[in-house]
Design a protein around this motif. Structure first.
Motif, short mmCIF file in Angstrom:
data_model
loop_
_atom_site.label_atom_id
_atom_site.label_comp_id
_atom_site.label_asym_id
_atom_site.label_seq_id
_atom_site.Cartn_x
_atom_site.Cartn_y
_atom_site.Cartn_z
N GLY A 184 5.45 14.37 6.67
CA GLY A 184 6.15 13.60 7.84
C GLY A 184 5.51 12.10 7.90
N VAL A 185 4.18 12.31 8.02
CA VAL A 185 3.56 10.79 7.81
C VAL A 185 3.72 10.09 6.70
CG1 VAL A 185 1.25 9.91 7.72
CG2 VAL A 185 1.55 11.95 9.27
N ALA A 186 3.81 10.85 5.34
CA ALA A 186 4.38 9.96 4.38
C ALA A 186 5.56 9.57 4.41
CB ALA A 186 4.11 10.82 3.02
N ASN A 187 6.48 10.25 4.91
CA ASN A 187 7.94 9.75 5.13
C ASN A 187 7.79 8.44 6.23
OD1 ASN A 187 11.16 10.07 5.10
ND2 ASN A 187 10.61 10.41 7.29
N ALA A 188 7.23 8.60 7.20
CA ALA A 188 7.08 7.46 7.97
C ALA A 188 6.49 6.18 7.54
CB ALA A 188 6.33 7.84 9.29
N ALA A 189 5.61 6.18 6.65
CA ALA A 189 5.02 5.33 5.94
C ALA A 189 6.15 4.50 5.02
CB ALA A 189 3.92 5.57 5.04
N ILE A 190 6.93 5.25 4.25
CA ILE A 190 7.70 4.64 3.34
C ILE A 190 9.00 4.12 4.19
CG2 ILE A 190 7.10 6.19 1.29
CD1 ILE A 190 9.87 7.54 1.72
N THR A 191 9.36 4.74 5.25
CA THR A 191 10.23 4.33 6.13
C THR A 191 10.02 2.96 6.69
OG1 THR A 191 11.02 6.48 6.66
CG2 THR A 191 11.88 4.57 8.10
#
Length: 414
Positions: free
Chosen positions: A404-411
């Motif tokens: 989820g943290v990785a998704n937030a970063a790419i978003t």
């Protein structure tokens, strides 16, 4: 959905106003029951092999082989459905899966080597009908035909419903397996799954909605599919990996909980306790449609994965039945919204003409994670005890949170 890469050209003036009017009332009960065998396969194979061969380790490896077959063939079935339509793909996979389940029910007790068990288990996974992903693909296509102002709310409500249904079958599928195996025979769950597949997967395949996506593509000016390499962009794979971690959590929780209950001489009650998590999960999944738009998909992933992690900490330290019940109920609050969120993100990021492929990647990831965790955590429980195995759900939830943290970063970067 108007900005989604999967949305077709603008519908005509006589846009349908209701999803139920397009799909029909019978569609939803058929689609619900048709996905039950998919949820019973892994646990059914595990239960049968342990009973027939007397080895938890062999049962775990065989269950993992089911996941391997799903991982190898699931996305290919989705790609075939995108190209040729769902009807023939579902009919063939349903027939093949029913035969594979019956063969597994026989070969488990046959005087053959474990290698044959593993081979048939791979076939069970490879032919498993991808009802959940295919259903989402059909319904999303229907939603794109509705008036633009109704699409967003309908999409959220539909994914909430679909995820709640998945929760119901993945939670109560093992309960059904346990009841059939206990009251009838260890092979009964797989025989029952084969019968359900023949009847309800066939009905799902023959339903008038089966080729709606194929017809939509042919009617659209955008006929060409996006290149296959688009499926492996990190923005899509991070969501698929999130579903894999969710599958890890399902398998780790069920297996470690079974070991914990066995220590207390109440292994037969595992399904009832596990079902408690499904109740809160399904309730929160249905409630996702009520979330405000400012509560973004990125924030939802982080929020509810954190709730799962907190509940998993309680699971790891649970030393009494009431504590475990509270821990499972709290954990369920996070699971349902995480699944709805994952499918919504996947839909938004799906390349054109690849809807069924992406949806089957998501569904396959859950089964692969569940079967892999069942094998690994089963071996841990057998070798180190339930106290150690109970840390596996926390590990799975932590992985989901990191994704989820990785998704937030790419978003944020986009």
């Amino acid at each position: 959905m108007s900005s989604s890469p999967t949305a077709p050209a603008e519908p005509q003036a006589d846009q349908p106003q209701s999803l139920i009017a397009q799909a029909g009332k019978l569609y939803f009960p058929i689609a619900l029951i048709a996905r039950l065998p998919f949820a019973m396969n892994v646990v059914g194979v595990l239960t049968l092999v342990v009973a027939a061969r007397g080895s938890i380790a062999t049962g775990g490896y065989t269950a993992a082989a089911v996941g391997l077959g799903t991982a190898l063939a699931g996305p290919l079935l989705g790609a075939a459905a995108d190209r040729f339509g769902q009807r023939y793909v579902m009919l063939l996979s349903g027939l093949g899966n029913a035969v594979a389940l019956l063969v597994m029910a026989w070969v488990a007790f046959a005087p053959v080597s474990d290698g044959w068990l593993l081979a048939v288990a791979v076939l069970v996974g490879a032919t498993a009908p991808q009802v959940g992903p295919m259903s989402r693909t059909r319904l999303v296509t229907y939603i794109t035909r509705m008036p633009k102002e109704k699409r967003g709310k309908t999409l959220q409500s539909t994914f909430a419903y679909e995820s709640a249904v998945d929760e119901i079958v993945f939670i109560f599928g093992p309960v059904i397996v346990g009841l059939l195996a206990t009251t009838l025979n260890p092979a009964a769950p797989l025989i029952g799954a084969a019968i359900l597949t023949l009847v309800f997967v066939t009905a799902f395949a023959l339903h008038h909605s089966a080729n709606v996506t194929l017809h939509e593509d042919r009617a659209s000016q955008h006929i060409a599919q996006a290149p296959a390499r688009e499926l492996f962009r990190f923005r899509i794979m991070v969501v698929v990996l999130g579903m894999l971690a969710t599958g890890f959590f399902f398998g780790a929780t069920l297996t470690s909980l079974t070991s914990w209950m066995e220590d207390r001489g109440a292994a037969e009650q595992t399904g009832l306790l596990y079902g408690l998590m499904g109740v809160t999960s399904a309730a929160l999944a249905l409630g996702v449609a009520l979330f405000p738009a400012r509560f973004s998909l990125t924030a939802r992933w982080l929020t509810f994965a954190s709730i799962m992690t907190a509940g998993s900490v309680l699971i790891a330290f649970a030393d009494s039945m009431p504590t475990m019940m509270i821990a499972l109920a709290i954990t369920g609050i996070g699971i349902g919204p995480v699944i709805v969120n994952g499918y919504t993100l996947a839909t938004e990021r799906t390349p054109r003409g690849r809807s069924a492929t992406v949806m089957t990647m998501m569904g396959s990831a859950v089964v692969v994670g569940q079967s892999a965790a069942s094998a690994i955590v089963g071996a841990i429980a057998e070798g180190a005890g339930s106290a150690v195995a109970l840390w596996a759900p926390l590990t799975s939830a932590a992985i989901l949170l990191l994704l989820g943290v990785a998704n937030a970063a790419i978003t944020r970067s986009r």
